[in-house]
Design a protein around this motif. Sequence first.
Motif, PDB file in Angstrom:
ATOM      1  N   HIS A 223       0.826  -1.201   0.000  1.00 17.69           N
ATOM      2  CA  HIS A 223       0.000   0.000   0.000  1.00 17.69           C
ATOM      3  C   HIS A 223       0.865   1.256   0.000  1.00 17.69           C
ATOM      4  O   HIS A 223       0.484   2.279  -0.582  1.00 17.69           O
ATOM      5  CB  HIS A 223      -0.933  -0.002   1.219  1.00 17.69           C
ATOM      6  N   LYS A 224       2.015   1.187   0.628  1.00 19.53           N
ATOM      7  CA  LYS A 224       2.920   2.339   0.651  1.00 19.53           C
ATOM      8  C   LYS A 224       3.393   2.691  -0.754  1.00 19.53           C
ATOM      9  O   LYS A 224       3.324   3.854  -1.174  1.00 19.53           O
ATOM     10  CB  LYS A 224       4.122   2.040   1.545  1.00 19.53           C
ATOM     11  N   LYS A 225       3.869   1.685  -1.502  1.00 21.15           N
ATOM     12  CA  LYS A 225       4.402   1.937  -2.837  1.00 21.15           C
ATOM     13  C   LYS A 225       3.291   2.328  -3.810  1.00 21.15           C
ATOM     14  O   LYS A 225       3.489   3.181  -4.683  1.00 21.15           O
ATOM     15  CB  LYS A 225       5.148   0.701  -3.341  1.00 21.15           C
ATOM     16  N   LEU A 226       2.115   1.707  -3.667  1.00 21.24           N
ATOM     17  CA  LEU A 226       0.999   2.058  -4.527  1.00 21.24           C
ATOM     18  C   LEU A 226       0.562   3.498  -4.269  1.00 21.24           C
ATOM     19  O   LEU A 226       0.312   4.263  -5.213  1.00 21.24           O
ATOM     20  CB  LEU A 226      -0.177   1.107  -4.287  1.00 21.24           C
ATOM     21  N   ALA A 227       0.489   3.890  -2.997  1.00 19.43           N
ATOM     22  CA  ALA A 227       0.105   5.262  -2.656  1.00 19.43           C
ATOM     23  C   ALA A 227       1.130   6.254  -3.198  1.00 19.43           C
ATOM     24  O   ALA A 227       0.767   7.306  -3.748  1.00 19.43           O
ATOM     25  CB  ALA A 227      -0.024   5.415  -1.141  1.00 19.43           C
ATOM     26  N   ALA A 228       2.411   5.921  -3.055  1.00 14.36           N
ATOM     27  CA  ALA A 228       3.461   6.806  -3.558  1.00 14.36           C
ATOM     28  C   ALA A 228       3.380   6.932  -5.077  1.00 14.36           C
ATOM     29  O   ALA A 228       3.523   8.030  -5.635  1.00 14.36           O
ATOM     30  CB  ALA A 228       4.833   6.286  -3.135  1.00 14.36           C
ATOM     31  N   GLY A 229       3.152   5.811  -5.755  1.00 19.39           N
ATOM     32  CA  GLY A 229       3.040   5.838  -7.206  1.00 19.39           C
ATOM     33  C   GLY A 229       1.859   6.668  -7.679  1.00 19.39           C
ATOM     34  O   GLY A 229       1.983   7.490  -8.598  1.00 19.39           O
ATOM     35  N   LEU A 230       0.701   6.477  -7.046  1.00 22.33           N
ATOM     36  CA  LEU A 230      -0.484   7.249  -7.424  1.00 22.33           C
ATOM     37  C   LEU A 230      -0.319   8.725  -7.106  1.00 22.33           C
ATOM     38  O   LEU A 230      -0.764   9.596  -7.863  1.00 22.33           O
ATOM     39  CB  LEU A 230      -1.712   6.687  -6.705  1.00 22.33           C
ATOM     40  N   PHE A 231       0.302   9.011  -5.974  1.00 23.86           N
ATOM     41  CA  PHE A 231       0.571  10.392  -5.589  1.00 23.86           C
ATOM     42  C   PHE A 231       1.419  11.088  -6.653  1.00 23.86           C
ATOM     43  O   PHE A 231       1.092  12.183  -7.122  1.00 23.86           O
ATOM     44  CB  PHE A 231       1.283  10.409  -4.235  1.00 23.86           C
ATOM     45  N   CYS A 232       2.494  10.448  -7.059  1.00 22.82           N
ATOM     46  CA  CYS A 232       3.395  11.052  -8.049  1.00 22.82           C
ATOM     47  C   CYS A 232       2.727  11.167  -9.421  1.00 22.82           C
ATOM     48  O   CYS A 232       2.824  12.207 -10.089  1.00 22.82           O
ATOM     49  CB  CYS A 232       4.669  10.227  -8.167  1.00 22.82           C
ATOM     50  N   LEU A 233       2.049  10.111  -9.844  1.00 18.07           N
ATOM     51  CA  LEU A 233       1.416  10.124 -11.159  1.00 18.07           C
ATOM     52  C   LEU A 233       0.299  11.153 -11.258  1.00 18.07           C
ATOM     53  O   LEU A 233       0.004  11.657 -12.348  1.00 18.07           O
ATOM     54  CB  LEU A 233       0.858   8.734 -11.479  1.00 18.07           C
ATOM     55  N   SER A 234      -0.319  11.488 -10.134  1.00 20.51           N
ATOM     56  CA  SER A 234      -1.409  12.458 -10.163  1.00 20.51           C
ATOM     57  C   SER A 234      -0.933  13.813 -10.676  1.00 20.51           C
ATOM     58  O   SER A 234      -1.707  14.569 -11.275  1.00 20.51           O
ATOM     59  CB  SER A 234      -2.036  12.601  -8.771  1.00 20.51           C
ATOM     60  N   PHE A 235       0.345  14.123 -10.482  1.00 22.38           N
ATOM     61  CA  PHE A 235       0.885  15.391 -10.981  1.00 22.38           C
ATOM     62  C   PHE A 235       1.023  15.373 -12.499  1.00 22.38           C
ATOM     63  O   PHE A 235       0.840  16.399 -13.156  1.00 22.38           O
ATOM     64  CB  PHE A 235       2.238  15.682 -10.317  1.00 22.38           C
ATOM     65  N   VAL A 236       1.340  14.204 -13.061  1.00 28.77           N
ATOM     66  CA  VAL A 236       1.433  14.082 -14.512  1.00 28.77           C
ATOM     67  C   VAL A 236       0.048  14.158 -15.137  1.00 28.77           C
ATOM     68  O   VAL A 236      -0.171  14.891 -16.118  1.00 28.77           O
ATOM     69  CB  VAL A 236       2.126  12.756 -14.894  1.00 28.77           C
ATOM     70  N   TYR A 237      -0.909  13.412 -14.579  1.00 32.27           N
ATOM     71  CA  TYR A 237      -2.253  13.390 -15.142  1.00 32.27           C
ATOM     72  C   TYR A 237      -3.030  14.682 -14.889  1.00 32.27           C
ATOM     73  O   TYR A 237      -4.078  14.901 -15.485  1.00 32.27           O
ATOM     74  CB  TYR A 237      -3.034  12.192 -14.595  1.00 32.27           C
ATOM     75  N   SER A 238      -2.497  15.538 -14.020  1.00 34.43           N
ATOM     76  CA  SER A 238      -3.108  16.845 -13.791  1.00 34.43           C
ATOM     77  C   SER A 238      -2.413  17.936 -14.596  1.00 34.43           C
ATOM     78  O   SER A 238      -2.783  19.113 -14.497  1.00 34.43           O
ATOM     79  CB  SER A 238      -3.049  17.208 -12.299  1.00 34.43           C
ATOM     80  N   GLY A 239      -1.413  17.576 -15.357  1.00 32.83           N
ATOM     81  CA  GLY A 239      -0.709  18.539 -16.185  1.00 32.83           C
ATOM     82  C   GLY A 239       0.287  19.400 -15.446  1.00 32.83           C
ATOM     83  O   GLY A 239       0.742  20.429 -15.966  1.00 32.83           O
ATOM     84  N   LEU A 240       0.659  18.990 -14.219  1.00 37.60           N
ATOM     85  CA  LEU A 240       1.601  19.770 -13.426  1.00 37.60           C
ATOM     86  C   LEU A 240       3.045  19.319 -13.620  1.00 37.60           C
ATOM     87  O   LEU A 240       3.977  20.050 -13.269  1.00 37.60           O
ATOM     88  CB  LEU A 240       1.232  19.684 -11.941  1.00 37.60           C
ATOM     89  N   LEU A 241       3.214  18.106 -14.143  1.00 37.94           N
ATOM     90  CA  LEU A 241       4.557  17.587 -14.415  1.00 37.94           C
ATOM     91  C   LEU A 241       4.609  17.025 -15.826  1.00 37.94           C
ATOM     92  O   LEU A 241       3.644  16.398 -16.282  1.00 37.94           O
ATOM     93  CB  LEU A 241       4.922  16.465 -13.445  1.00 37.94           C
ATOM     94  N   PRO A 242       5.719  17.187 -16.518  1.00 40.45           N
ATOM     95  CA  PRO A 242       5.871  16.519 -17.818  1.00 40.45           C
ATOM     96  C   PRO A 242       6.099  15.029 -17.601  1.00 40.45           C
ATOM     97  O   PRO A 242       6.578  14.606 -16.548  1.00 40.45           O
ATOM     98  CB  PRO A 242       7.119  17.184 -18.403  1.00 40.45           C
TER      99      PRO A 242
END
Length: 324
Positions: A223-242
């Motif tokens: 759950h830790k790694k999944l949460a970290a992955g989703l947290f980071c990816l949310s910035f890409v899918y929100s257009g905040l990170l390339p």
Amino acid sequence: MLNCQKTSEEVDTQYEPMITSEEVEDELFRLGASSDTLTKLKVFDEMVHKPTSGNLDRSIRTKALRCMWRMLQEKGLAAEKTWFKAALLLDRVTASSFFRLEEMPLTCVYLTRLVLKCASRVPKGADEEDPSMVLKDFATWLDSTQNLATSKVSNQALLTHEEKVLKALDWQVEVSSMEKWCFLFFTRFGLAGWEFQAPLRQMHEQALLLARAVVMCFPMLSHKKLAAGLFCLSFVYSGLLPTASLRPSDVNATEWSALLAANGKLPQCRLPQAITMRLMHMICLSVKERPDDIRAWSRQTVETLGETLRQVRMFHDGQELWNI
């Protein structure tokens, strides 16, 4: 507001542990998301989380998880705040040598009450002998599909069953699940990145929604790694990170973009490079991990989301997972 040992331009080339100012740490402590808390939970998570495929047929596990979700809703507590913990505990119990399929309804009821108790909430109707209709329906389905007679659920039976469940859990019931990890990561980022508050709440909610779909499909993920992955990816899918910010070094740009695009629309990031580099630095600070580890977990999460989407489409017409 941040007091980091390295500039954002140096994060990838020469990593050293990043620190926050004393003022920020005091506020994080008040919010329950301090760096010390995060470190302690990581150590504890590694001790109690033992990855295993579990002993349940996928259809039985899915029915059990849905049953617990609805029972938690019946008890008047927001199910999303407790269900992830119940799911993690269920996977640990069913993977143990103590587990018996005919006791599944008892296990579901006991774990539901256990997570409510841990949340300092007394379950409504805890003294009732008669289980809810949700559980009755689940028990009936289990009896008919597995050709067995499930144990009757009563307070006396639950008292007897309690020790068996606790032994299966090694008496470790206070585990950090997806909901807790997401709270930690988004809270830590939110305090440092106050200018990004507007999209952050929606990103947090979307991460939990996606996490529920993944946990439904896959037992005993970290759950830790999944949460970290989703947290980071949310910035890409929100257009905040390339997309390049989270691309692992062993994946080329075309393959990485294809993996990401398979799970949802990828808006173009229009922020200046200096800001996106600062964002990446803040993400590392929030998760307290090296950039390479964050990218590896993001890749695992993207691949897991893709398989989750495939399974979801087996039961529905399907829509892009990130845009559910």
